[in-house]
Write an enzyme that holds these catalytic residues in place. Structure first.
Site, PDB file in Angstrom:
ATOM      1  N   ASN A  50      -5.536  16.686 -48.665  1.00 39.64           N
ATOM      2  CA  ASN A  50      -5.353  16.244 -50.049  1.00 39.64           C
ATOM      3  C   ASN A  50      -4.464  17.279 -50.731  1.00 39.64           C
ATOM      4  OD1 ASN A  50      -5.919  14.418 -52.248  1.00 39.64           O
ATOM      5  ND2 ASN A  50      -7.246  15.990 -53.121  1.00 39.64           N
ATOM      6  N   LYS A  51      -4.141  17.042 -51.970  1.00 39.86           N
ATOM      7  CA  LYS A  51      -3.244  17.905 -52.732  1.00 39.86           C
ATOM      8  C   LYS A  51      -3.618  19.379 -52.577  1.00 39.86           C
ATOM      9  CE  LYS A  51      -0.469  16.695 -54.681  1.00 39.86           C
ATOM     10  NZ  LYS A  51       0.848  16.582 -54.007  1.00 39.86           N
ATOM     11  N   ASP A  69      -5.298  12.195 -49.210  1.00 40.71           N
ATOM     12  CA  ASP A  69      -4.056  11.608 -48.713  1.00 40.71           C
ATOM     13  C   ASP A  69      -4.217  11.122 -47.285  1.00 40.71           C
ATOM     14  OD1 ASP A  69      -3.075  13.504 -50.997  1.00 40.71           O
ATOM     15  OD2 ASP A  69      -1.502  12.021 -50.642  1.00 40.71           O
ATOM     16  N   ARG A 102       3.740   8.077 -57.138  1.00 37.75           N
ATOM     17  CA  ARG A 102       2.894   8.998 -56.384  1.00 37.75           C
ATOM     18  C   ARG A 102       1.466   8.459 -56.364  1.00 37.75           C
ATOM     19  NH1 ARG A 102      -0.804   9.808 -59.710  1.00 37.75           N
ATOM     20  NH2 ARG A 102      -1.514  11.454 -58.341  1.00 37.75           N
ATOM     21  N   GLY A 103       0.627   9.115 -55.557  1.00 38.32           N
ATOM     22  CA  GLY A 103      -0.744   8.645 -55.374  1.00 38.32           C
ATOM     23  C   GLY A 103      -0.785   7.807 -54.115  1.00 38.32           C
ATOM     24  N   ALA A 104      -1.559   8.265 -53.125  1.00 27.56           N
ATOM     25  CA  ALA A 104      -1.497   7.630 -51.808  1.00 27.56           C
ATOM     26  C   ALA A 104      -1.731   6.115 -51.847  1.00 27.56           C
ATOM     27  CB  ALA A 104      -2.477   8.319 -50.853  1.00 27.56           C
TER      28      ALA A 104
END
Lengths: 354, 354
Positions: free
Chosen positions: B255-256, B245, B46-48
């Site tokens: 974003n999240k 993101d 995970r993590g763009a």
């Protein structure tokens, strides 16, 4: 149907263990003030109005158990008992109201029966306390009904509403405060949809409120707390209603952590933000929100969920259990006596009839 | 030290399984594009920016494995592979950037080697892709370093900062984006305290960010998402920094979930709200936030925590994984090329050198 939260018996009180909801419906038998305080501290018993009702009955049970023989005994034991009960949840003013009301009654009885108590007085004293606890409970039930009516009248047709924590039947002896407003409006056909914020860390929204809404047949969805702003923006939410643990004399409101954020988010989206709470929640001795003590609870309640650790070992954590929403963010405070709006010191006083 | 997120080998990529952090450090061996996509969908990866780097290497692995024999094979297989990778996380534009960059390289190679590939070309093709994936990774690492410098320069001395989700080393191949800004500022002695929001439902803040901050020696505390407003009001927080993101051409930022709420709360408290993200996160084809697709993930991710159910059976749940913070709430966007502030369409374009 929501199961009874407290069942009063002569020598004990059955307390619904809310930590086990919604999975299991189990009761804890409480026989004295220490047991009442413990159930409160352990979160088996929660919800400011309900804690107040339980404290009143816990007080009565304790006096029945201790059988004071003189007016001096009553005075000493009643003060000790009230202190013990009040220490269990420093933020909930309904608890202070209930404990002090029972204490005042006991002190008045002692003053009316100085010295050694007669056998008749000994029998009358616990019956009097028992009756007062039941009266307080009946008042809470009626206050919920009245708040439901006042609150439902404020909401638009096809209302999409959001609430936080559990200010429902489970937090009271009636239909609830904030959730009572939702269910009352639902019965009038006014609720299109309700959102329950899960309410970390203790998840009262996920475990209790959404369960109540489902049982009452209210169309509803559960969201995480951090979804609130996005859902308000994208799903046409047009009102927020929450409960309160303590309201200062100017209307600043202490309630479950996360409430203040919702107040800020409501303001940004220009939607009304209502607080529903019975008048015993209003603390006229608190000048404003700064005077309200915020209880800091155990870090483990944040780092463990259902017994599983969710954060690194050794992590530092904050856990303020409540926050304060300033009166300036609150559209109206709904009490059993009507709606305080705009929320000003003068209007708070007027609502109390003072 | 943060463990390596990806380890590149000739025939496989070792992917740090971030679902097990911080309890266990384990790697998944990925040998093709399908494996890369699966690790992304399953949230092991995970993590763009990191997803982008992994996709580039996953692309190279897939081509090495498939051994296309003609330029037509390359074209067909490269398109299919890029599509497969991109479908794994529709919100992360860094993934699209990486997959398209690898696809373009493959198509250019096919165009330069029409028809049946010579043995030399067959050997050269996977080496070329491998080199490109490593280049993209090195670029990400440098971008993080540069964002750290630009961001740290924005923060005041004795900064009390808050972040959300994990935009840290674990989300990139470098020091991270938002967390990179915090650790870079910490090394300059500018950070008094950092708060990590736990980031329900997947708890990236509780599992990953606070762990990174602890490992980097940054004075820090974990909070639940709903505490943010209260902590900002009472603990002197004077900046928020988050990752992204996808950023639309006008600066609106996906974003999240929970980021938008923080933007609203920052505005109310008049503190700066920064987004840190490398330029591949900027999607110039998206006119504004309305053009960004928000991924709705499984309800079970909300109703189960570490395998334990936290809500009633049959509950209805929303789970938008991201939200959009409008440019109007963002004080500045920190990219590797500098700081976009005020956040306007013209300034976004200028930062990209367009």
């Amino acid at each position: 149907m929501i199961p009874p939260r407290l069942i009063f018996r002569k020598d004990r009180m059955m307390v619904l263990d809310q930590r086990l909801l919604p999975d299991r419906i189990e009761y804890i038998a409480v026989r004295d003030a220490a047991g009442t305080a413990k159930a409160t501290r352990d979160m088996a018993l929660r919800g400011a109005p309900l804690i107040g009702c339980a404290a009143a009955f816990g007080f009565a049970l304790e006096m029945r158990r201790l059988k004071p023989g003189t007016s001096a005994d009553i005075e000493r034991l009643a003060r000790r008992t009230a202190g013990l009960l009040k220490a269990a949840r420093p933020t909930a003013v309904a608890l202070f109201y209930a404990a002090d009301r029972m204490l005042d009654l006991a002190l008045a009885f002692a003053a009316a029966h100085p010295g050694k108590l007669s056998p008749a007085a000994r029998g009358k004293f616990p019956a009097l306390l028992d009756k007062e606890a039941r009266l307080l409970t009946a008042e809470d039930e009626k206050a919920c009904r009245d708040m439901g009516e006042h609150g439902a009248a404020l909401l638009p047709r096809n209302c999409v509403i959001m609430t936080h924590c559990n200010a429902g039947a489970l937090a009271t002896m009636g239909i609830g405060t904030a959730v009572g407003v939702i269910t009352a409006a639902h019965r009038k056909g006014k609720i299109k949809h309700a959102y329950s914020c899960e309410t970390r860390p203790y998840l009262q929204g996920a475990r209790l409120t959404i369960w109540e809404l489902m049982r009452e047949g209210v169309p509803s969805e559960l969201i995480t707390d951090n979804m609130a702003a996005h859902i308000i923006k994208t799903c046409g939410v047009n009102a927020i209603v929450v409960g309160a643990d303590r309201i200062a004399s100017n209307g600043d409101t202490a309630n479950k952590i996360g409430t203040y954020a919702l107040g800020v988010i409501a303001r940004y989206h220009k939607i009304p933000f209502y607080v529903a709470a019975p008048t015993p929640t209003i603390d006229m001795t608190a000048k404003d929100g700064d005077a309200i003590v915020i209880e800091e609870r155990s870090c483990d309640e944040v780092t463990y969920v259902k017994g599983a650790r969710i954060a690194p070992k050794g992590v530092k954590v904050r856990h303020p259990a409540f926050d304060v929403t300033p009166a300036s963010l609150i559209t109206g405070i709904i009490t059993e006596k009507g709606v305080i709006s705009p929320v000003t010191r003068a209007n708070v006083r007027k609502n109390l009839g003072k």
